[in-house]
Each structure stands twice: as C-alpha cells, then as structure tokens.
Design an enzyme around this catalytic site. Structure first.
Site, mmCIF file in Angstrom:
data_model
loop_
_atom_site.group_PDB
_atom_site.id
_atom_site.type_symbol
_atom_site.label_atom_id
_atom_site.label_comp_id
_atom_site.label_asym_id
_atom_site.label_seq_id
_atom_site.Cartn_x
_atom_site.Cartn_y
_atom_site.Cartn_z
ATOM 1 N N GLU A 137 43.973 89.458 12.170
ATOM 2 C CA GLU A 137 44.375 88.132 11.680
ATOM 3 C C GLU A 137 43.222 87.565 10.856
ATOM 4 O OE1 GLU A 137 45.386 85.162 14.619
ATOM 5 O OE2 GLU A 137 46.243 83.869 13.089
ATOM 6 N N GLY A 277 36.980 82.987 18.804
ATOM 7 C CA GLY A 277 36.969 82.982 20.268
ATOM 8 C C GLY A 277 37.663 84.198 20.854
ATOM 9 N N ALA A 278 38.867 84.478 20.360
ATOM 10 C CA ALA A 278 39.648 85.583 20.900
ATOM 11 C C ALA A 278 40.863 85.800 20.012
ATOM 12 C CB ALA A 278 40.102 85.275 22.313
ATOM 13 N N MET A 279 41.561 86.903 20.262
ATOM 14 C CA MET A 279 42.699 87.244 19.402
ATOM 15 C C MET A 279 43.847 87.816 20.222
ATOM 16 S SD MET A 279 43.963 87.301 16.432
ATOM 17 C CE MET A 279 45.654 87.836 16.248
ATOM 18 N N ASN A 281 46.350 89.886 19.859
ATOM 19 C CA ASN A 281 47.047 91.139 19.519
ATOM 20 C C ASN A 281 47.999 91.548 20.640
ATOM 21 O OD1 ASN A 281 44.959 91.372 17.433
ATOM 22 N ND2 ASN A 281 43.657 91.854 19.178
ATOM 23 N N HIS A 313 45.373 80.531 26.397
ATOM 24 C CA HIS A 313 45.796 80.387 24.998
ATOM 25 C C HIS A 313 46.305 81.726 24.446
ATOM 26 C CE1 HIS A 313 45.509 78.567 20.906
ATOM 27 N NE2 HIS A 313 45.284 79.826 20.557
ATOM 28 N N GLU A 314 45.503 82.757 24.611
ATOM 29 C CA GLU A 314 45.907 84.060 24.052
ATOM 30 C C GLU A 314 47.140 84.592 24.759
ATOM 31 O OE1 GLU A 314 44.459 84.488 21.348
ATOM 32 O OE2 GLU A 314 42.763 83.141 21.768
ATOM 33 N N HIS A 317 50.270 82.911 23.512
ATOM 34 C CA HIS A 317 50.675 83.390 22.187
ATOM 35 C C HIS A 317 51.707 84.511 22.295
ATOM 36 C CE1 HIS A 317 48.575 81.340 19.018
ATOM 37 N NE2 HIS A 317 47.356 81.709 19.362
ATOM 38 N N GLU A 336 49.699 77.934 16.313
ATOM 39 C CA GLU A 336 48.433 77.443 16.872
ATOM 40 C C GLU A 336 48.557 76.052 17.496
ATOM 41 O OE1 GLU A 336 46.347 79.424 17.592
ATOM 42 O OE2 GLU A 336 46.613 81.087 16.192
HETATM 43 N N1 0A1 Z 1 44.741 83.592 16.535
HETATM 44 C C1 0A1 Z 1 43.477 83.444 17.185
HETATM 45 C C2 0A1 Z 1 42.391 82.984 16.307
HETATM 46 C C3 0A1 Z 1 41.747 83.959 15.413
HETATM 47 C C4 0A1 Z 1 41.928 83.869 14.061
HETATM 48 C C5 0A1 Z 1 41.257 84.688 13.190
HETATM 49 C C6 0A1 Z 1 40.399 85.602 13.709
HETATM 50 O O1 0A1 Z 1 39.717 86.377 12.843
HETATM 51 C C7 0A1 Z 1 38.408 86.604 12.939
HETATM 52 C C8 0A1 Z 1 40.215 85.738 15.057
HETATM 53 C C9 0A1 Z 1 40.910 84.917 15.910
HETATM 54 C C10 0A1 Z 1 43.590 82.356 18.219
HETATM 55 O O2 0A1 Z 1 44.185 81.322 17.929
HETATM 56 O O3 0A1 Z 1 43.077 82.511 19.279
HETATM 57 ZN ZN ZN Z 2 45.668 80.676 18.821
#
Ligand code: 0A1
Ligand code: ZN
Length: 877
Positions: A137, A277-279, A281, A313-314, A317, A336
């Site tokens: 992302e 912070g985190a992702m 996937n 949060h993750e 998602h 978000e």
């Molecule tokens: N979707 C993730 C946030 C996120 C966006 C971009 C990134 O790239 C480095 C990494 C994480 C979230 O909202 O937690």
């Molecule tokens: Zn998020």
C-alpha cells in the site's frame, strides 16, 4: 510504442520536477479484469526473480482498449509472453509497461528481477535485518512486478516462494499454505493460496528466520483459526500482549459489528524497518515492531494501549478495507476513517470510554487541527494528489473517524449498526466509494445525510461561536458557524454540526438531561424555558463534533464545569478552556498584575479540586492535570510567537507547581506506593505520578530532581522510568547526566527503548535541547536508514516548539537538512517532516521568513522525490 521517443508526447510529459496531478473526477474503470494471478518468487536478498502469470479478460463495464497498461517502478524486465508466446511488441511509457492485447481473454506472463537489498524506500519487496518482507500500500506492488496497481482490480492470488532454507526458514504469504517441501541444494519452497479476491496493495510475503507465538481462536460459527505472531528469536517473550490484543479484537468485532474472520490462519509479522505503524495485508499483517513488542520493563502503559489499538485496527481492516475495499485512493477515508472509528470504539470498551475519548480528541487537535488550518488542508476525501503517500494524514484517518462518529451520534448506536450491516452486505467483495458508505448508512439507519455529505468535500475545522442570553426564566442559546477558507476552497457552505448539550443549575449542580441539537444553518437560536437563574452551559459534550467552539463563558462557569461536569470530556474541556483563556490573554499582553492574579486564582481553584477530588479515578485525574499543549495553544492564535507561548506556559506550570507544592508531594507519595500491575487503578496511579513530578519540577527543580531520580532509580517498569527520565532530561545537573547514561547502558541494543532515549532528549524542555539533537544526530546509534530511529529524533524535535522554533532559525535549517539527506533514501518518510516547516503562515513574521526560506531551499534541490516535491510546493503555495 515507446512514448518517450515520440517528440510530441515528450513535450507534453511533465518534467521530473512536475509530477502529474491525479484527479478524483478523472476516475475511469480499468479496461481489463484479472481474475487470477499466479506469482513465483525465487528469493534472494540481492536478487529476487519474480514470474507473474496473469489471466486477463475484457472488462464489460469499461471502454474497450487494444492495450493493457501495467504499472512498474524500478523493475528490471526479463521477459514477456502472451498466451505462451514470447513477445517483443511491448513498449514502455515512463515506468509502465504497455502490451498490445487483441482478443477478449489472454494469459500474460512477465518475468522481472529486483534487488531487495538496495530498496531503502521500504516500498515493494525489501530486506530488513536479513529477512525479506513487502509493503504494497498504496503503490508498492508495482515495485515487485508489472501490474495494474490500483485498488479496483481484484484478483485471487496463488503464490510459490522458493529460497535457501538456512537463510529463509519461514516462508509466509497471504491466505492459506497449500504445499511446502524441500528442494535440492539446501533450498525449499512453500505454496500459498488466498481464496479472497483482493487488490494488489493487500499482497504480502515474508521470508526469514522467525519464531512464532501461536494460539487459536474459535470464531462465532465455531471455526478454529490459527494465530501467529512472528518475531526474531529473542523477542518472543514480548509478544503475549499482542496475541491477547488480537484475540480481544476478534471477539469484539463479532460482538459489536457481527464480523467474523474468514481464513483459517492469521499471521502477524514484526519488522524493525517500516515506514508506518502496520499494514493489513490479507491474512498476513506486517507490523512495525513498535506495535507488537511489549513487556513492563521495556514498554510504557501508553505503548501497551497503542499496541492493542493498532492490532485491533489492522484486524478490523479485514472487513473495513479488505472484504470491502476502495475504488480509488481518493476513497482512502472509506477504509481508514471507518477503521479508526472502529478501533477507537474498541479501545473505549477495553480501556475506559472517558479517558480514551479525551486522548483521541487530544490527538485530533494536535495533529489534525493544524493540518486543517494550514497549507496542506484537504477534505477527508481529497480531490487531487500528486503522490498518494502524502494523503495518509490525520485528516483522512482521524477527522474521517470523527465524521463517521457524528453519523453514529445522530443515528444512535443501533440504527448505525443497521447501516454498517447494510454496507458490508451490499458491498462485500467490491471496491466501494465514500458515497456508497454514506448511502448505506442513510438507507440502513434511516438518516437523511444529504447536507452532511459536505463533511466529505469541505476542508477546514468549522468554528462555532456560542453565546447565552438569560431573560425572564428563559435561556437563549445562539450559535453561529463558519467554515474557514482552505486552499482551493475559498467559500464554504454551512454543515450539519451535531452538539450534545446540557444546562446546569448553579445551585444544585445538576442538569435536567442532555440533548442533541444539530446546527445545520449558518446561525441558529434555541430557547430553553423554566430557569430561575442563568444556567451553566455544557456544550459539545463527548466532543460530538470536530469543531472549534468559541465562547466567552464567564470564568466562574468554567471553574464550575471543571469541578463537576458529569461528562468527563466536558469537564476536561472546561479546564482546558480556563487555561487557554488565561494564557491567550496573557500573551495578548493585556493582563494587569491584578488580572493575572484573578486568572491564576481561577485556574488554581479548578486545579486544586482536580488534585483532591476523591471521587475521581487517577486515570482521569492524570488527564485533567495536563495543560493544553503548546501546539494547541499556537492554534488558538492567528499569528503565534512560539518563544513567548513556551515562556508563558512554563511560567504557569511553575506557578502551579509552587502553589500546590505540598499537595503534589503528598499526591506523588500516595501514588508511588501503589504496586505495579496492568490494572486500571495502578495505571492511573502511574499517570498521576509523572504528572505530579512534572509540576513539582517546574516549581522547584532542585528538590524535584531528587524525587525524579528516586522514581527513576527505583522504577520496576518503563512507565515510571521513562516519566522520571523525561522530567530529568528537562533539568540541569549531574542527576540528568547520570540518568541518561544509566538508561542508555541498561537498554543498549534494544532498538525500541533506545528510540525512547533519543525522543526524550529531542522533546525535552531543556534550554539546550537543540544542541542535544545536533549531537545525537552524530551518535553511533543514529541512522537515516531506520524510520523509527529517524522519527525518534527528528519528529520529537519538530514537535518541540522551543527548540525547533529557536529564533535564529537553526531548528528550521536542521530539519531542512534532514529532509534533503533523507529524501534520496526514503522519500515517504522524508516528506512527513515537511508540514512542520509548512506552518510558517501562522508564525510571527521573523521566524516565518526563515521557515519559508528553508522550504525554498528544499524546493530548489535537484531530483526531489514526488513525495517531497508535492509537500514543499503545497507548503509554499
Ligand atoms: N493501511 C495501513 C497504513 C499504511 C499505509 C501505507 C503504508 O506504506 C508504507 C503502510 C501502512 C493502516 O491504516 O494501518
Ligand atoms: Zn488503517
């Protein structure tokens, strides 16, 4: 054909300095669908070979095209074949690969090679501490293979990973593992299949030497899900809190939103080099170690809470983001804003509603309000961007959550749930828009949100002016809203602003019940009958709307509310208003000695009540004790003088510290006797402990230094130790030096704790903080290659007004130098430092000129990244 070779097109193409503007109104569906993607990875730290096989068919819902555009970024193309035949009819348009496709359905195979070891941007596939991991992302997948890297192209992924077993014993990807086995020469493989169609930004793989904290969760329909938190060997003892947080999140989402997990496996991997912070996937979350690792010795109470919140949060998602994803990146707040609201509601349930709400408002005011009043202001659904990474903002996330929270307040929690049920039902498996969300809430909750949609399109924090008249037993409330002009939006329409209010009887201290009013016109008057004397108004209770309330409430009304409002947020707010009013008046220069005394006396009355009220729990006491931040104070002034604001704020702290010296010492003694545990009262005691110390140190630095050293030296947990070190770091003398040295030696090698050590010094009220930052930038532990470390020093510094805003502009120079050296390494992280300089319009003219000059110096640099270029030009604009 190769567009770069066509002179006409080359002219029209933007210079490297002018990356193109992408507009929301230009959205068109992709001409092709890609139902299935097969990927083969031959993994190596320096060279990874990727072969992707795409099934491609015409999209009946889009205009036909004779070519397919596959996005790329820094890829080395090895070969292309279409329907099994190698072809050389492809062309490049910039970094994109254009293939001619004549039929209705094809199979395309593309081989590329990448160098993960050289990937310092940390986007795409990169190496971190000898392991390989991905971040896709928003547009990182194009750094792995050529692909329509946009969120409205959904595919099922089957992935084969192959590599050296000794180097990469663990091979992880999205979905479920379907096969694994040994190969020759010490190599092995794993095959993964994710049955849920997803956009490329949710792809992830991880390969490395990892160990897992494993457990299971049984879902509401009785399915067992295997849960793993993967970390490096020595970190395993610090993963229990993350695992518990995950289980609580899964349970809560079932109970609160009726959302069940949909795979048999949920993996979380902690990596130490990560931009955010985190992702989320699918089935394979990748986390910054900061949001995974915790134990009492190395993590503060705030760290424990942040981990719980980010894990939630993750996890949330998985529905709000993955099962229902975004049509395009302008819709980012769809996933978000909604997911932040969901994690806030979860944390309120876990940690206590009152304190969590105050903390969330504090974050909004310190991070989002300045964004909304500055050159980077944008609506929660932006209209254009050059680099989408710049729009992962407090506006899209936190204001986005507030906007949805307002819908919930107006509908009530049950009707709102009916709305979200309908949303998930209607759009499961789709790439949706903010408009789809609003319509689902309208239909499901039975709300009319026609005018409310303005919250999605208008930027700027609305101002609500509030006045009360009292005449013949009637109190008349008059409200007036203005939405300030923002870049590209000079004139605004009035928006619906829901406000919870209560009117208190002065004698009894009671009110006759709360009500929700909605201010949906520029001005409104509301009459309340039957008051024998003028009531005290409590407004925007619970912070129902993300607005700035402006009122000239009599000081005694604020003292009254600060001492007894039954809405915790409103009580906190009254105290903040009291202090803000006093400091703003003092800064205006208009306070006589006598007026200053009257102001201080009112603050002291409220502050004293907070220190001694034994019906308050300590956690809330700790919140109420905090003075408004300097950033928030700066926001209150049209043109701010950071030096004077700092001096006035510190003076008030010192005055309170002296005035309440013995009460604060008694309080510090009482809470210091509470033994360590993670339960609410013990955590509250620790919050008050450090707050008390902060005031004592301001009032009498010498005696407080001894007390702080005792707290530091005797601490059996990081909350107390860090709190004491924060206080000591702001003082002069040997105890400061000793404590910093002791802390460093004790935690040397623990990156997350050493980050705290950098932060405490960079953020300190110490008069030489800026010199300390300079020295720390040369410390052997400092590196530009690790985003956590860079942030630990420079974000803290940029958020430390008295150091950053040093009158000679040295702070601005240092930050600009950082941005220029970091940009070629990690543009995404570099660009995040620009907004601090972008505040120049709101700062007094001498400093403003120096800030602007630094922005211009950055803008003049050659080969600036798209990220930094966009932020700098908007900031100058
Ligand atoms: N979707 C993730 C946030 C996120 C966006 C971009 C990134 O790239 C480095 C990494 C994480 C979230 O909202 O937690
Ligand atoms: Zn998020």
């Amino acid at each position: 054909m190769d567009i770069a070779r066509n002179p006409e097109m080359a002219d029209a193409a933007p210079t490297p300095h002018e990356p193109p503007v992408i507009r929301r109104e230009d959205y068109t569906p992709f001409p092709w669908i890609l139902p299935e993607v097969r990927l083969r990875f031959d993994l190596g730290l320096e060279a990874t070979r990727v072969v992707s096989t795409l099934t491609v068919a015409r999209n009946a819902k889009a205009d036909p095209s004779s070519t397919i555009r596959l996005n790329g970024d820094g890829l080395q193309l090895v070969s292309v074949s279409i329907d099994g035949e190698p072809v050389n009819t492809w062309s490049m348009d910039g970094d994109d690969l254009i293939l001619p496709l004549s039929g209705d359905a094809h199979e395309v195979e593309i081989a590329t090679e990448i160098d993960p070891g050289a990937n310092s941007q940390l986007m795409g596939l990169y190496a971190s501490n000898g392991m390989l991991c991905t971040q896709c992302e928003a547009e990182g997948f194009r750094r792995i293979t050529f692909f329509p890297d946009r969120p409205d192209v959904l595919s099922t992924y089957s992935v084969r990973m192959e590599g050296e077993k000794a180097q990469f014993p663990i091979l992880l990807c999205n979905g479920n593992k379907v096969e694994e086995g040994e190969l020759e020469d010490g190599r092995h493989f794993a095959e993964w299949h994710d049955p849920w169609p997803k956009p490329s930004y949710l792809f992830a793989l991880v390969a490395g030497d990892l160990v897992a904290n494993s457990s299971t969760f049984t879902t509401m329909s009785g399915r067992d899900v295997e849960l793993n938190v993967w970390v490096r060997d020595g970190d395993l003892p610090r993963t229990d809190h993350a695992m518990e947080s995950l289980k609580k999140s899964m349970q809560w989402d079932e109970e609160t939103f009726d959302r069940e997990y949909d795979l048999d496996l949920y993996n979380i991997v902690a990596v130490s080099d990560f931009n955010m912070g985190a992702m989320e996937n699918k089935g394979l979350n990748v986390f910054n170690t900061k949001y995974v690792l915790a134990d009492p010795d190395t993590a503060t109470d705030a760290d424990f809470d942040a981990i719980e919140g980010v894990i939630a949060h993750e996890y949330f998602h998985n529905w709000s983001g993955n099962r229902v994803t975004c049509r395009d990146w302008f819709q980012l707040s769809l996933k978000e804003g909604f997911t932040v609201l969901r994690d806030q509601l979860f944390s309120q349930d876990m940690q206590g509603e009152a304190v969590k709400r105050i903390e969330d408002v504090r974050i909004l005011r310190s991070a989002q309000f300045p964004e909304d009043s500055g050159p980077l202001a944008h609506p929660i659904r932006p209209d254009s961007y050059r680099e989408i990474s710049n729009f992962y903002t407090a506006t899209v996330y936190n204001k986005g959550a507030e906007v949805i929270r307002m819908m919930r307040s107006m509908a009530g929690p049950e009707a709102f749930r009916a709305g979200t049920d309908l949303y998930f039902d209607r759009h499961d498996g789709e790439a949706a828009t903010c408009e789809d969300f609003v319509r689902a809430i309208e239909d499901g909750a039975g709300l009319d949100l026609e005018q409310f949609r303005l919250w999605y399109s208008q930027a700027g924090t609305p101002k609500v002016e509030v006045a009360m008249r009292y005449e013949g037993e009637t109190a008349t409330l008059s409200l007036k809203q203005t939405v300030p002009p923002t870049p590209g939006q000079p004139a605004k329409h009035p928006m619906p602003i829901p406000l919870r209010i209560a009117l208190f009887d002065r004698e009894s201290g009671e009110h006759g019940g709360e009500q929700l009013i909605v201010l949906d016109t520029a001005e409104k008057e509301l009459a309340f009958e039957g008051f024998a004397q003028a009531p005290v108004l409590s407004i925007n209770r619970g912070f129902t709307a993300p607005v700035a309330i402006e009122r000239t409430a009599p000081r005694e009304d604020l003292v009254f509310l600060a001492a007894r409002d039954d809405d915790s947020f409103a009580r906190y707010e009254a105290m903040q208003e009291l202090v803000v009013g006093h400091l703003v008046a003092a800064l205006g220069g208009g306070l006589s000695d006598e007026e200053r005394e009257v102001g201080q006396a009112a603050i002291a009355e409220a502050f004293g009540a907070i220190l001694t009220d034994d019906t308050l729990d300590d956690s809330m006491r700790g919140e109420l004790m905090m003075l408004p931040s300097q950033t928030y104070l700066m926001e209150q002034m049209l043109v701010a003088d950071p030096g004077r604001i700092h001096a006035e704020r510190e003076a008030l702290k010192a005055w309170l510290g002296q005035h309440f010296h013995s009460t604060l010492e008694t309080l510090h003694d009482r809470v210091s006797a509470v033994p360590y545990s993670l339960d609410g009262p013990a955590r509250g005691a620790r919050k008050v402990k450090t707050q008390a110390l902060v005031y004592l140190a301001a009032g009498d630095p010498e005696s407080a230094a001894e007390r702080a050293w005792e707290q530091f030296d005797g601490a059996d947990n990081m909350t107390d130790r860090q709190g004491a070190l924060m206080v000591l770091a702001g003082l002069e003398g040997a105890l400061r030096t000793n404590a910093l040295l002791d802390f460093y030696n004790r935690y040397k090698g623990n990156d997350l704790v050493i980050d705290k050590w950098f932060t405490l010094q960079a953020w300190s009220t110490h008069p030489q903080a800026i010199e300390h930052v300079k020295a720390l930038a040369k410390h052997p532990d400092f590196t530009l290659r690790n985003p956590n470390r860079v942030r630990s020093l420079y974000m803290a510094f940029a958020g430390n007004p008295h150091a950053f805003h040093q009158a000679d502009g040295e702070g601005y120079r240092m930050l600009a130098d950082l941005i220029l050296s970091l940009d070629p390494i990690n543009p995404q992280t570099a660009a995040r430092f620009v907004p601090a300089l972008g505040r120049w319009r709101r700062i007094e003219p001498h400093r403003a000129a120096l800030m602007r000059a630094e922005l211009e110096r950055i803008a003049a640099a050659e080969n600036l990244s798209r990220d930094t270029y966009e932020q700098v030009t908007r900031s100058l604009g």
